[in-house]
Design a protein around this motif. Sequence first.
Motif, PDB file in Angstrom:
ATOM      1  N   VAL A 125      -4.195   1.506  -9.699  1.00  0.00           N
ATOM      2  CA  VAL A 125      -3.413   1.136  -8.515  1.00  0.00           C
ATOM      3  C   VAL A 125      -4.293   0.603  -7.380  1.00  0.00           C
ATOM      4  O   VAL A 125      -3.815  -0.094  -6.495  1.00  0.00           O
ATOM      5  CB  VAL A 125      -2.501   2.290  -8.024  1.00  0.00           C
ATOM      6  CG1 VAL A 125      -1.495   2.668  -9.094  1.00  0.00           C
ATOM      7  CG2 VAL A 125      -3.283   3.481  -7.579  1.00  0.00           C
ATOM      8  N   ASN A 178       5.153  -3.978  -1.131  1.00  0.00           N
ATOM      9  CA  ASN A 178       5.402  -2.591  -1.526  1.00  0.00           C
ATOM     10  C   ASN A 178       4.685  -2.309  -2.852  1.00  0.00           C
ATOM     11  O   ASN A 178       4.750  -3.115  -3.774  1.00  0.00           O
ATOM     12  CB  ASN A 178       6.901  -2.327  -1.717  1.00  0.00           C
ATOM     13  CG  ASN A 178       7.669  -2.428  -0.408  1.00  0.00           C
ATOM     14  OD1 ASN A 178       8.717  -3.050  -0.353  1.00  0.00           O
ATOM     15  ND2 ASN A 178       7.147  -1.834   0.642  1.00  0.00           N
ATOM     16  N   GLY A 179       3.992  -1.188  -2.884  1.00  0.00           N
ATOM     17  CA  GLY A 179       3.322  -0.797  -4.130  1.00  0.00           C
ATOM     18  C   GLY A 179       1.978  -1.459  -4.352  1.00  0.00           C
ATOM     19  O   GLY A 179       1.347  -1.267  -5.389  1.00  0.00           O
ATOM     20  N   ALA A 180       1.506  -2.234  -3.366  1.00  0.00           N
ATOM     21  CA  ALA A 180       0.242  -2.961  -3.539  1.00  0.00           C
ATOM     22  C   ALA A 180      -0.970  -2.028  -3.600  1.00  0.00           C
ATOM     23  O   ALA A 180      -1.993  -2.364  -4.200  1.00  0.00           O
ATOM     24  CB  ALA A 180       0.061  -3.957  -2.402  1.00  0.00           C
ATOM     25  N   GLY A 181      -0.851  -0.864  -2.956  1.00  0.00           N
ATOM     26  CA  GLY A 181      -1.967   0.081  -2.963  1.00  0.00           C
ATOM     27  C   GLY A 181      -2.489   0.440  -1.581  1.00  0.00           C
ATOM     28  O   GLY A 181      -3.518   1.113  -1.447  1.00  0.00           O
ATOM     29  N   LYS A 182      -1.779   0.027  -0.525  1.00  0.00           N
ATOM     30  CA  LYS A 182      -2.249   0.233   0.852  1.00  0.00           C
ATOM     31  C   LYS A 182      -2.408   1.722   1.183  1.00  0.00           C
ATOM     32  O   LYS A 182      -3.453   2.161   1.661  1.00  0.00           O
ATOM     33  CB  LYS A 182      -1.267  -0.412   1.858  1.00  0.00           C
ATOM     34  CG  LYS A 182      -0.993  -1.876   1.596  1.00  0.00           C
ATOM     35  CD  LYS A 182      -0.007  -2.459   2.593  1.00  0.00           C
ATOM     36  CE  LYS A 182       1.405  -1.912   2.490  1.00  0.00           C
ATOM     37  NZ  LYS A 182       2.098  -2.235   1.229  1.00  0.00           N
ATOM     38  N   THR A 183      -1.321   2.478   0.946  1.00  0.00           N
ATOM     39  CA  THR A 183      -1.362   3.903   1.294  1.00  0.00           C
ATOM     40  C   THR A 183      -2.433   4.626   0.481  1.00  0.00           C
ATOM     41  O   THR A 183      -3.166   5.468   1.006  1.00  0.00           O
ATOM     42  CB  THR A 183       0.030   4.541   1.051  1.00  0.00           C
ATOM     43  OG1 THR A 183       0.987   3.832   1.841  1.00  0.00           O
ATOM     44  CG2 THR A 183       0.053   6.008   1.440  1.00  0.00           C
ATOM     45  N   THR A 184      -2.547   4.257  -0.784  1.00  0.00           N
ATOM     46  CA  THR A 184      -3.538   4.926  -1.646  1.00  0.00           C
ATOM     47  C   THR A 184      -4.956   4.685  -1.113  1.00  0.00           C
ATOM     48  O   THR A 184      -5.776   5.607  -1.071  1.00  0.00           O
ATOM     49  CB  THR A 184      -3.406   4.420  -3.097  1.00  0.00           C
ATOM     50  OG1 THR A 184      -2.038   4.536  -3.486  1.00  0.00           O
ATOM     51  CG2 THR A 184      -4.274   5.217  -4.045  1.00  0.00           C
TER      52      THR A 184
END
Length: 307
Positions: free
Chosen positions: A20, A40-46
């Motif tokens: 991810v 969305n889901g790109a990996g920013k929060t991770t």
Amino acid sequence: MDNIVIETRQLTKIYGEQTVVNEVNLHVRKGRIYGLLGRNGAGKTTIMKMILGLSSVTSGEVDVFSQTIKGNEKYIYPRIGAIIETPGFYPNLTGTENLEIFAKLRGTSRPNAVKEALGVVGLPYRDKKVFSKYSLGMKQRLGIANAILHDPELLILDEPTNGLDPIGIAEVRSFIQDLCVKRGKTVLISSHILSEISLLADDIGIIHNGVLLEENSLAELHKRNSKYILLQVSDTAKAVLLLERRFHVKEYSVQDTHTVLLYDTDLDMAEINKALMLENISVISLQLCNDTLEDYFKKVTGGEGIA
Ligand SMILES: Nc1ncnc2c1ncn2[C@@H]1O[C@H](COP(=O)(O)OP(=O)(O)OP(=O)(O)O)[C@@H](O)[C@H]1O
Ligand SMILES: [Mg+2]
């Protein structure tokens, strides 16, 4: 390097079979606003969670304030303020009461810390409204106030304007800019909205499917995506020679054997066309193009764009 506040090297996160975050090298410079832009889901929060030690790193490294996150966290984290997902506020207490608790927990010594933080985000001090009665916008503001309570040097804000109306977004943007310009804070902020990031950030990282596709200053991205003349000819080598000699063209780039981009858009296109034809260079196309930043993001993220 001294002026780099966050540096990641080959930062990678794998959940099960899914990579991810994929070998991300990002560089957040001191006193600047870095916008991490991705769908969305790109990996920013991770990525943000790994920087903050809230999620383990599969491989790669994170440096914050020139120290690798590995045992130094005790000294590093007090210098950071963050909002990653909604902080757990007590629903039956007011904003002021909530922040007073967090201030005590964090051992913030400045007497006016709560009042100041509320002032920065435009929330009232010591009013009666309890958190459960707050609008989404007020909740977001309280989250940011909580993040700046201990006057940290670095702010990591994960989509802080989510759910805000346009005026709320503009206000948040303005106080984030103030924190950076007037108080010298460094900010890493994520968003999936291009227009928001392009109004706020000094530097932009574009993340797509866990890969950092591009990292550049906004000024550089704008420059690269401004107006140009697209020239497609049978023979670029001959065409470039003619353009240099006859039209004194200096700013251009040869894209492939048939395509040249000319960055001086004041050139007389009709004259160029005529001159090329007289030299037996076939002109396939000659047109003025105006790529916007949005076109560029669509291009790098594979056509669908962001936001
Ligand atoms: N705990 C987890 N276990 C498994 N997969 C996860 C976990 N957390 C995130 N993911 C996956 O990792 C990918 C990246 O998620 P992440 O939350 O970092 O994206 P994002 O860019 O913040 O998206 P958004 O804009 O929706 O907030 C997604 O495919 C998500 O499903
Ligand atoms: Mg996210």
